[in-house]
Enzyme design. Structure first.
Site, mmCIF file in Angstrom:
data_model
loop_
_atom_site.group_PDB
_atom_site.id
_atom_site.type_symbol
_atom_site.label_atom_id
_atom_site.label_comp_id
_atom_site.label_asym_id
_atom_site.label_seq_id
_atom_site.Cartn_x
_atom_site.Cartn_y
_atom_site.Cartn_z
ATOM 1 N N LYS A 123 -10.665 -0.518 10.093
ATOM 2 C CA LYS A 123 -10.528 -1.600 9.135
ATOM 3 C C LYS A 123 -11.465 -2.838 9.851
ATOM 4 O O LYS A 123 -11.605 -3.875 9.404
ATOM 5 C CB LYS A 123 -9.292 -2.137 8.886
ATOM 6 C CG LYS A 123 -8.426 -1.149 7.795
ATOM 7 C CD LYS A 123 -8.908 -1.037 6.498
ATOM 8 C CE LYS A 123 -7.973 -0.186 5.656
ATOM 9 N NZ LYS A 123 -8.378 0.130 4.524
ATOM 10 N N GLN A 178 -5.076 -5.602 6.969
ATOM 11 C CA GLN A 178 -6.128 -6.277 6.196
ATOM 12 C C GLN A 178 -6.102 -7.658 6.758
ATOM 13 O O GLN A 178 -6.682 -8.504 6.423
ATOM 14 C CB GLN A 178 -5.625 -6.465 4.595
ATOM 15 C CG GLN A 178 -5.585 -5.270 3.876
ATOM 16 C CD GLN A 178 -6.942 -4.816 3.738
ATOM 17 O OE1 GLN A 178 -8.101 -5.346 3.642
ATOM 18 N NE2 GLN A 178 -6.851 -3.400 3.324
ATOM 19 N N ASP A 194 2.588 -4.407 8.390
ATOM 20 C CA ASP A 194 1.267 -3.797 8.168
ATOM 21 C C ASP A 194 0.164 -4.790 8.272
ATOM 22 O O ASP A 194 -0.063 -5.471 7.137
ATOM 23 C CB ASP A 194 1.342 -3.069 6.692
ATOM 24 C CG ASP A 194 0.051 -2.198 6.446
ATOM 25 O OD1 ASP A 194 -1.143 -2.501 7.091
ATOM 26 O OD2 ASP A 194 -0.113 -1.581 5.249
ATOM 27 N N HIS A 214 1.085 -1.269 -0.135
ATOM 28 C CA HIS A 214 -0.041 -0.004 0.013
ATOM 29 C C HIS A 214 0.933 1.247 0.177
ATOM 30 O O HIS A 214 1.974 1.216 0.565
ATOM 31 C CB HIS A 214 -0.844 0.069 1.322
ATOM 32 C CG HIS A 214 -1.995 1.032 1.298
ATOM 33 N ND1 HIS A 214 -1.630 2.355 1.655
ATOM 34 C CD2 HIS A 214 -3.148 0.638 1.148
ATOM 35 C CE1 HIS A 214 -2.869 2.870 1.657
ATOM 36 N NE2 HIS A 214 -3.845 2.162 1.392
ATOM 37 N N CYS A 231 -4.707 2.142 -3.876
ATOM 38 C CA CYS A 231 -3.382 2.691 -3.101
ATOM 39 C C CYS A 231 -2.336 1.725 -3.353
ATOM 40 O O CYS A 231 -1.267 1.540 -2.741
ATOM 41 C CB CYS A 231 -3.683 2.758 -1.804
ATOM 42 S SG CYS A 231 -4.485 4.459 -1.387
#
Length: 468
Positions: A281, A258, A255, A178, A423
């Site tokens: 999220k 997700q 990260d 991202h 992104c």
């Protein structure tokens, strides 16, 4: 407490739900820090951790808690929301936690001697405890509140990065990142002279571990990558990557934006050094995120921003810093949003992340089956057969058609999907695409929604081809 749907009522402003208690204890109790034990404790009745029955329908159990999903769209069609990778919907328990704070306890934290400030501080720090428990952190001192995951990555780049990296040192990223995990390092490279390198992909759209091994060397100081790609849907082998990075003398930043909404995440098992997440999220409010870092690393890092809250003592010429994690939290924080994030975590824990992941695996297989039957449609990333634990999303390209046209026509039918580069512009360039359409699911999604989406998509493609 049982997993039962709430009663619904119709108001002039649209469908609303919430008459009775459902998955979690009342939002007020959550916000006050009652649900601060283990995930099983958070469930009360022991629901969390119970194996998912082969055909258990989590959507039927949870959708009554989500007022937005009860809307009707154009021409009286039910609204179908398939954009969870961009942002999740919020259960009533989270909305109530926000309302409870602002309606009953609104005050600044840490600074007041009065009862409102004491209650606000208790709820604010209880939410930090919830984040620590949710990701398996050793201590709440390792949880730094940020506005979002982007700010958390920037924090690491501006503090650890500027203090640690010299010209020629290397930061290893991937082409699937991202923008939030690319741009901060580009800015750092411009400031420090560190070198950015990027790991490629396999033909199936998974991380190329051989390429990663070949690019790790004695100059690598940090590896930073997603646990789950928001476009490819692939689940990266973080524990293996952590071992490789540490063997090379590098740190690992993950990260987890997700992954946190969809599967159990434990920083001890992953073996990473930093991990970032965004509340919105995983069913929490926007404007709230966190950085987890190993305590020794956070202690050694300089402050990120200066101001109130992050200080111990201030003189005209110099200052000393507050203890962790407050050293990194300048100014009045997003108090209500933090409390809402804590309520979201309690809600997810009451269901159980293993149950959520198992249900979403079934949804993903169904989504791929329906999409793979459409001529000229290509899905990026590994299939469920290639990677059974991949994410519940499908970013796809249809030959000769633009993703924005597909998304616009689906929206007219009440179906919300994403279109664009998500992104991940470098990743799209890797595939020679300017944009893809993306359908992304959650535990509130249904098989019937996938079927209707596939049918409307097939009709949309036919219409666009006929009129192109």
């Amino acid at each position: 407490m049982t997993l039962t749907p709430t009663a619904r009522s119709e108001e002039a402003s649209g469908p609303v739900c919430r008459d009775t208690e459902t998955l979690a204890e009342s939002a007020a109790a959550q916000a006050a820090g009652i649900a601060t034990g283990s995930p099983a404790d958070a469930a009360g009745s022991g629901v969390a951790g119970v194996p998912l029955a082969p055909q258990e329908d989590l959507a039927a159990l949870t959708r009554p808690d989500f007022p937005l999903l009860a809307q009707t769209a154009c021409l009286g069609q039910p609204l179908i929301y398939l954009d969870y990778a961009a942002t999740s919907q919020k259960p009533a328990q989270v909305l109530e936690a926000l309302q409870h704070y602002y309606g009953h306890d609104n005050a600044n934290v840490h600074r007041g001697a009065h009862q409102l400030s004491a209650r606000a501080t208790e709820q604010f720090e209880a939410a930090r405890d919830s984040v620590a428990r949710f990701i398996g952190a050793a201590s709440a001192r390792e949880i730094v509140y940020t506005r979002n995951a982007s700010e958390a990555i920037n924090l690491v780049a501006r503090t650890w990065g500027e203090a640690s990296l010299r010209p020629g040192d290397e930061v290893l990223l991937t082409v699937m990142e991202h923008h939030s995990n690319l741009v901060p390092w580009q800015l750092l490279s411009a400031r420090t002279g560190c070198v950015l390198r990027h790991v490629g992909l396999t033909e199936s759209g998974e991380l190329d571990l051989d390429d990663l091994r070949s690019k790790l060397n004695e100059r690598t100081r940090l590896v930073s990558l997603v646990q789950v790609s928001n476009t490819l849907g692939c689940l990266n082998p973080i524990a293996e990557i952590a071992a490789l990075a540490h063997d090379a003398g590098a740190l690992l930043l993950v990260d987890a934006c997700q992954s946190l909404p969809h599967l159990a995440v434990d920083v001890k098992q992953l073996g990473c050094d930093f991990l970032v997440g965004s509340s919105h999220k995983f069913c929490g409010p926007t404007g709230m995120g966190f950085l987890w870092g190993r305590e020794a690393l956070l202690e050694a890092m300089p402050p990120f921003l200066g101001g109130g809250e992050m200080i111990q003592d201030v003189y005209l010429e110099h200052s000393s810093w507050a203890d962790l994690p407050h050293k990194f939290e300048a100014g009045t924080p997003a108090i209500g949003e933090a409390i809402g994030m804590g309520a979201a975590i309690s809600y997810l824990e009451a269901i159980g992340m293993e149950r959520i992941h198992a249900y979403e695996q079934r949804l993903t297989r169904h989504l791929f089956t329906r999409l793979q039957a459409i001529d000229g449609l290509r899905i990026l990333g590994p299939t469920p057969e290639q990677q059974p634990h991949r994410a519940a999303l499908a970013a796809f390209h249809v030959d000769g058609l633009h993703a924005n046209d597909i998304a616009a026509l689906l929206d007219s039918a009440g179906i919300c999907i994403r279109s664009g580069h998500h992104c991940t512009q470098p990743l799209h360039r890797h595939y020679g695409l300017s944009a893809t359409a993306r359908a992304s699911l959650a535990f509130t999604s249904t098989f019937e929604e996938i079927d209707r989406f596939a049918e409307e998509l097939q009709s949309t493609i036919g219409f666009l081809r006929e009129h192109s």
